[in-house]
Design an enzyme around this catalytic site. Structure first.
Site, short mmCIF file in Angstrom:
data_model
loop_
_atom_site.label_atom_id
_atom_site.label_comp_id
_atom_site.label_asym_id
_atom_site.label_seq_id
_atom_site.Cartn_x
_atom_site.Cartn_y
_atom_site.Cartn_z
N ASN A 41 0.87 -1.22 -0.03
CA ASN A 41 -0.01 -0.04 -0.01
C ASN A 41 0.86 0.88 0.11
OD1 ASN A 41 0.47 -0.81 2.85
ND2 ASN A 41 -0.86 0.72 3.43
N GLU A 43 0.34 5.42 0.81
CA GLU A 43 -0.42 6.50 1.30
C GLU A 43 0.20 7.71 0.71
OE1 GLU A 43 -2.01 4.18 5.20
OE2 GLU A 43 -0.46 5.96 5.36
N CYS A 52 -3.91 0.60 -2.46
CA CYS A 52 -3.83 -0.67 -1.65
C CYS A 52 -2.69 -1.42 -2.37
CB CYS A 52 -5.12 -1.49 -1.57
SG CYS A 52 -6.54 -0.41 -0.65
N GLU A 54 -3.07 -4.89 -3.02
CA GLU A 54 -3.63 -5.68 -3.96
C GLU A 54 -3.59 -4.78 -5.22
OE1 GLU A 54 -5.82 -6.72 -0.19
OE2 GLU A 54 -5.06 -4.83 -1.22
N CYS A 85 -10.35 -4.75 0.81
CA CYS A 85 -11.37 -3.81 0.87
C CYS A 85 -12.12 -4.18 -0.27
CB CYS A 85 -10.57 -2.60 1.02
SG CYS A 85 -10.09 -1.74 -0.67
N CYS A 88 -10.81 -3.19 -3.64
CA CYS A 88 -9.74 -4.29 -4.07
C CYS A 88 -10.59 -5.73 -4.48
CB CYS A 88 -8.57 -4.52 -3.10
SG CYS A 88 -7.62 -3.13 -3.10
#
Length: 131
Positions: A41, A43, A52, A54, A85, A88
């Site tokens: 991930n 940010e 993310c 994935e 999530c 994803c």
């Protein structure tokens, strides 16, 4: 699940850029033709924007010419289980089948649970929905 997927997901997790949530995540996927892609991930300051683990792994898959996902492993530092999530789940479903295995791993390498994409995202939005 093969140990190589977990090892690559854990290695990717260590490279995560998660200064705001402090929630590093790694993912590694294997395609049906045996190629493996990993991601972490990332940010950005306008948190929660970013992407993310994935998503990063799928981006690498696409950049390498695409393919179908046979299995994917996800690991996070802070949780015993880190499930993809909602966004994803839909991204994985785009490149997977309902039978694709999703391995939810703990930080020590144990697979806590293996589910299929069909179980994780029943009635996924698919290209058939566009016609």
């Amino acid at each position: 699940m093969a140990d190589d997927l977990f090892a690559l997901a854990k290695s990717a997790m260590r490279r995560a850029h998660a200064p705001y949530s402090r929630f590093p995540v790694g993912a590694a996927l294997r395609t049906t033709d045996g190629r493996i892609f990993s991601g972490c991930n990332v940010e950005i300051v306008s948190f929660p924007e970013g992407w993310c683990a994935e998503t990063t792994a799928i981006g690498h898959l696409v950049m390498d010419g695409g393919g179908r996902i046979a299995e994917i492993a996800v690991v996070a530092k802070k949780l015993p289980l880190c499930s993809p999530c909602g966004g994803c789940r839909q991204r994985i479903a785009e490149f997977a089948s309902p039978e694709t295995k999703v391995h939810l791993c703990d930080i020590d390498g144990g697979v806590q649970e293996t589910v299929t994409m069909g179980e994780l995202l029943p009635r996924a939005f698919a290209t058939d929905n566009l016609s």
